[in-house]
Scaffold this motif. Structure first.
Motif, PDB file in Angstrom:
ATOM      1  N   ARG A  96       0.848  -1.178   0.000  1.00  0.00           N
ATOM      2  CA  ARG A  96       0.000   0.000   0.000  1.00  0.00           C
ATOM      3  C   ARG A  96       0.892   1.239   0.000  1.00  0.00           C
ATOM      4  O   ARG A  96       1.907   1.261   0.689  1.00  0.00           O
ATOM      5  CB  ARG A  96      -0.908   0.021   1.224  1.00  0.00           C
ATOM      6  N   PRO A  97       0.521   2.301  -0.764  1.00  0.00           N
ATOM      7  CA  PRO A  97       1.345   3.521  -0.800  1.00  0.00           C
ATOM      8  C   PRO A  97       1.400   4.175   0.570  1.00  0.00           C
ATOM      9  O   PRO A  97       0.376   4.422   1.203  1.00  0.00           O
ATOM     10  CB  PRO A  97       0.623   4.420  -1.809  1.00  0.00           C
ATOM     11  N   MET A  98       2.626   4.428   1.029  1.00  0.00           N
ATOM     12  CA  MET A  98       2.846   5.128   2.295  1.00  0.00           C
ATOM     13  C   MET A  98       3.258   6.583   2.068  1.00  0.00           C
ATOM     14  O   MET A  98       3.001   7.442   2.901  1.00  0.00           O
ATOM     15  CB  MET A  98       3.946   4.423   3.102  1.00  0.00           C
ATOM     16  N   GLN A  99       3.892   6.848   0.921  1.00  0.00           N
ATOM     17  CA  GLN A  99       4.381   8.197   0.641  1.00  0.00           C
ATOM     18  C   GLN A  99       4.611   8.314  -0.864  1.00  0.00           C
ATOM     19  O   GLN A  99       4.975   7.342  -1.529  1.00  0.00           O
ATOM     20  CB  GLN A  99       5.693   8.459   1.386  1.00  0.00           C
ATOM     21  N   VAL A 100       4.357   9.523  -1.413  1.00  0.00           N
ATOM     22  CA  VAL A 100       4.637   9.832  -2.814  1.00  0.00           C
ATOM     23  C   VAL A 100       5.574  11.024  -2.819  1.00  0.00           C
ATOM     24  O   VAL A 100       5.266  12.069  -2.221  1.00  0.00           O
ATOM     25  CB  VAL A 100       3.345  10.143  -3.595  1.00  0.00           C
ATOM     26  N   THR A 101       6.718  10.898  -3.504  1.00  0.00           N
ATOM     27  CA  THR A 101       7.697  11.987  -3.474  1.00  0.00           C
ATOM     28  C   THR A 101       8.617  11.932  -4.674  1.00  0.00           C
ATOM     29  O   THR A 101       8.847  10.871  -5.261  1.00  0.00           O
ATOM     30  CB  THR A 101       8.542  11.908  -2.197  1.00  0.00           C
ATOM     31  N   GLN A 102       9.110  13.102  -5.064  1.00  0.00           N
ATOM     32  CA  GLN A 102      10.188  13.196  -6.044  1.00  0.00           C
ATOM     33  C   GLN A 102      11.509  13.565  -5.358  1.00  0.00           C
ATOM     34  O   GLN A 102      12.533  13.661  -6.026  1.00  0.00           O
ATOM     35  CB  GLN A 102       9.854  14.281  -7.103  1.00  0.00           C
ATOM     36  N   ASP A 103      11.460  13.709  -4.016  1.00  0.00           N
ATOM     37  CA  ASP A 103      12.644  14.127  -3.244  1.00  0.00           C
ATOM     38  C   ASP A 103      12.899  13.072  -2.171  1.00  0.00           C
ATOM     39  O   ASP A 103      12.482  13.212  -1.024  1.00  0.00           O
ATOM     40  CB  ASP A 103      12.388  15.504  -2.636  1.00  0.00           C
ATOM     41  N   LEU A 104      13.602  11.997  -2.553  1.00  0.00           N
ATOM     42  CA  LEU A 104      13.839  10.903  -1.617  1.00  0.00           C
ATOM     43  C   LEU A 104      14.739  11.361  -0.469  1.00  0.00           C
ATOM     44  O   LEU A 104      14.497  11.017   0.685  1.00  0.00           O
ATOM     45  CB  LEU A 104      14.460   9.714  -2.350  1.00  0.00           C
TER      46      LEU A 104
END
Length: 848
Positions: free
Chosen positions: A793-801
């Protein structure tokens, strides 16, 4: 007629003061006389001019727009001379002539003038042609004036023309006549009180008229003249007034389709003290005075044919009369004394009416005119002088029709058949049918001509709609000759039709008609006149038809003709999407094949079979827009199946091709490179461009294919890859990899179709040890990371790891440790080892 009819003993008429100026003008040339109705011009002017020296004992021809007016005007002039008709005054109308060797004044209808000019272009023995009531602007009057002017300008400069009118704009006519003198006379009429309606009338014109007539009977004395648009409204009005006859009121109809004897009942003075109600069309508006009238009831409408050049069809239009016509009608109430006119419209509605009526030449079928001009030697109507030239679209349609009928050759010149057509007093369509009929078919053809051109004999009523079958009228004519006409036919109208048919038979026997003994059905004969109106029933319907011209048509509801797959339509109203068929006959397909063999197109047609979703070929036999027969035949190598396939793909772009995930990803990857690599010359593989350029990129791959099912087997990813050069393919794999190998050693797909930013979805634990966001497209585009829990399940969406490790991971770690206590959740994920199969390993950054 004029007011002299009502004052025969009065030597002084309103027109008298202008007779001398008129004589003087005509001694010099053409003239125009403008004088109100009731001034006496129709009867007094010809008689006053008859002994002029410049006439040199030659004849005067006076044109009247209607047959009743011609007969009555001639009769009145003869009575004023104390002579019988056929002496110094005579008349000629269609199929009726009362002229003798001593005749000096001949009153004729306008079509008679055209025939006379064609037979004798010099009009020998005629010194003056009078165009009476020219403001009506009939088609034949405009044609007659153009031809007569041509004669006067080229052959007979001494020939005089006199145009007479009550309401016409005089200056343009005078200019057309070369600067003719305009003589204006005064009228003599009593005042007429005009009473308008308080509110807009109801849509039922007959009901409004009958109510106003009943009101006028109570409020006013004298006879009543009511104007209605057409015979249908007249008949309904008569029905609603029927009980008045018991009160001693004589109710009479008046319209052009009545027999002469019936018209005379209304036109001639009444006898006794019985009041009369005359219910008329605009035939009573001008020319003929109806004696005894003191009250006019005017519905304000008229019915006129309107021609549509696009469809080649004419429809009857009920429209408001002009203000000039309204004045003409009202004036009928002021001939004997003060009168009253009931106008069934409001004063406000009057302002929206046109000043004058529109010339018929601007809205009519011009085929008869075009044939007459071709016989005259004129191919271009602008060679003649017109008050209103024939409109180009209607003229073009007329020429096309005459060529199709065989009356004109390809250059527009008249043919031998066309000359014979022009000799008959029929529309060119009907003339062709009569001339082409064999001796065995002539009577049937003549009957059809008469039935189509004369008033329909079928009796209609509220519960009796008019059937479209012309065959029932043909049978009624046969029954009439056997003295047993059917009850649903009007006997007087049938007799009128029979008289016209007999006249046509006498004329055709003298002409160069077709010989031989070929017999045709009535429908096949009618098709000779109406080849463009052969009609085929549409699939899945029982009353809708497609004409050979491409127009649509519909039968009246529950009409008996609906059982026939093919009809020939003789009359139809073009109003609406599908014209309503009024008169037609059935015809067999075999007869059509035989009659129109030269016109039937035989072709192989490559078409789309929607049921099979495949290209198919059929051998088709077609007459104009209708398909007579169609059968499947094999495709041949030269058939353009590819074009049809491409058209279908364009209509069903998303469904027709196998848009696999690989193809979609490739399309998106190339799109990404186009946006970020301006020097790469990447092709446009967007949906819109691919759809618009199917022939460029897809056509080579579908040669030889005929079905949509075959296209589904195409590897669209391979086809799109072929749009790239070798270098572009290599660069695409390098800069937009399809997957990313996580520090845990697992290959995770990169989704380029999710939006403008590629998406990489991976378990959070597989990215431990990865210190920054993976990038594609020359490291310019960081992917959008979807960081998943152990449950995916998605926990976080980011382009800045890196930012997530530093600022967001701690909170996420607390939640994950609670949910998944057996899993390893390091405090420093960037330095941690990724978990692979329970084995900890140092994270490495890798892609491709």
């Amino acid at each position: 007629m004029s007011s002299s009819d009502t004052h025969p003993a009065d030597p002084c008429l309103p027109i008298d003061p202008v007779l001398d100026p008129l004589r003087a003008a005509l001694r010099k040339g053409h003239a125009l006389l403008q004088a109100p109705t009731g001034s006496g011009k129709s009867t007094k002017v010809p008689l006053a001019l008859m002994e002029e020296d410049w006439l040199a004992d030659q004849r005067i021809l006076m044109l009247e727009p209607r047959r009743p007016a011609a007969r009555m005007t001639a009769a009145r002039m003869a009575a004023l001379l104390g002579e019988p008709l056929g002496e110094r005054v005579g008349y000629q109308v269609r199929f009726e002539r009362r002229v003798g060797p001593r005749t000096r004044i001949e009153v004729i209808t306008e079509g008679i003038l055209t025939r006379r000019l064609q037979r004798d272009p010099g009009l020998e023995g005629v010194a003056l042609v009078i165009f009476d009531e020219f403001h009506e602007r009939n088609l034949q009057s405009d044609l007659g004036l153009a031809l007569t002017l041509d004669v006067a300008q080229s052959l007979r400069p001494e020939l005089r023309l006199l145009v007479m009118s009550a309401t016409l704009d005089a200056e343009p006519v005078a200019a057309l006549l070369g600067g003719a003198a305009i003589i204006r006379g005064e009228g003599r009429s009593f005042p007429v009180e005009v009473r308008y309606a308080d509110r807009a009338p109801e849509t039922d014109v007959a009901r409004s008229a009958s109510a106003s007539i009943r009101r006028a009977l109570v409020e006013e004395a004298g006879d009543i003249l009511a104007f209605l648009p057409g015979t249908g409204e007249i008949n309904r009005c008569l029905e609603q007034l029927g009980n008045l006859t018991a009160d001693g009121v004589d109710i009479l109809p008046l319209h052009g389709s009545l027999p002469t004897a019936e018209q005379d009942k209304a036109l001639l003075p009444g006898h006794g003290r019985q009041r009369r109600i005359i219910v008329a069309t605009d035939i009573a508006e001008t020319s003929v005075t109806i004696q005894g009238i003191r009250v006019v009831v005017d519905t304000g409408f008229t019915r006129k044919p309107r021609f549509d050049p696009g469809s080649g069809l004419t429809r009857l239009v009920t429209e408001p009369i002009s203000r000039a016509s309204a004045e003409q009608r009202a004036g009928r109430a002021g001939r004997l004394g003060p009168g009253v006119c009931y106008r069934l419209w409001t004063p406000a509605q009057e302002h929206g009416r046109p000043e004058h009526r529109t010339a018929e030449i601007l809205q009519s079928d011009l085929a008869p005119v075009a044939l007459e001009l071709a016989l005259w030697g004129v191919k271009d109507p602008t060679q003649l002088s017109w008050l209103d030239p024939p409109p180009a679209p209607a003229w073009s349609q007329a020429i096309d029709l005459l060529r199709a009928l065989g009356g004109l050759d390809d250059s527009g010149g008249i043919t031998r058949l066309g000359r014979a057509m022009a000799e008959l007093p029929l529309h060119p369509r009907l003339a062709v049918m009569l001339l082409s009929a064999s001796p065995a078919d002539r009577l049937t053809a003549a009957n059809l001509c008469a039935l189509v051109s004369e008033r329909d004999p079928f009796i209609t009523g509220a519960d009796r709609p008019r059937p479209a079958d012309l065959g029932s009228r043909l049978h009624a004519l046969e029954a009439l000759r056997d003295r047993r006409p059917p009850s649903d036919m009007d006997r007087n109208r049938l007799k009128a039709v029979e008289r016209v048919a007999a006249q046509l038979m006498r004329m055709i026997e003298r002409s160069e008609a077709k010989s031989g003994n070929q017999t045709r059905s009535p429908g096949a004969l009618l098709a000779l006149a109406y080849p463009d109106r052969v009609a085929q029933r549409r699939d899945g319907t029982d009353d809708r038809y497609l004409l050979a011209s491409g127009a649509g048509a519909v039968l009246p509801r529950d009409d008996a003709l609906a059982v026939h797959p093919y009809l020939v339509v003789a009359a139809m109203d073009a109003k609406g999407r599908d014209g309503r068929i009024q008169l037609a006959l059935p015809v067999d397909e075999a007869e059509l094949q035989a009659r129109f063999d030269a016109r039937i197109d035989q072709a192989r047609e490559v078409t789309w079979d929607a049921e099979r979703e495949a290209v198919a070929c059929r051998a088709v036999s077609r007459l104009g827009a209708i398909t007579l027969s169609s059968r499947p035949v094999p495709l041949q190598p030269g058939d353009d199946a590819t074009r049809l396939l491409l058209e279908r793909i364009g209509e069903q772009f998303d469904r027709a091709l196998n848009w696999s995930e690989t193809a979609r990803q490739l399309q998106a990857r190339v799109g990404l490179m186009r946006r970020h690599d301006s020097s790469g010359d990447w092709p446009d593989l967007s949906r819109e461009t691919l759809k618009d350029t199917l022939e460029d990129w897809l056509a080579p791959w579908i040669q030889g294919k005929t079905r949509l099912a075959e296209l589904q087997r195409l590897d669209l990813a391979t086809l799109l890859t072929a749009r790239l050069s070798w270098d572009q393919q290599q660069r695409l794999e390098q800069e937009t990899p399809t997957a990313f190998v996580t520090p845990a050693g697992n290959k995770r797909a990169i989704d380029y179709c999710a939006g403008d930013i590629p998406v990489l979805a991976a378990p959070l634990q597989e990215l431990f040890g990865l210190d920054d966001t993976p990038r594609v497209c020359m490291n310019r585009v960081p992917v959008l990371l979807h960081l998943l829990s152990p449950a995916r399940r998605p926990m976080q969406v980011t382009q800045d790891l890196a930012g997530f490790w530093a600022r967001g991971y701690a909170e996420v770690r607390k939640e994950l440790r609670g949910r998944y206590p057996k899993h390893h959740w390091p405090e420093d994920p960037a330095e941690a080892r990724a978990l692979v199969g329970g084995i900890k390993r140092r994270g490495v950054r890798t892609s491709g």
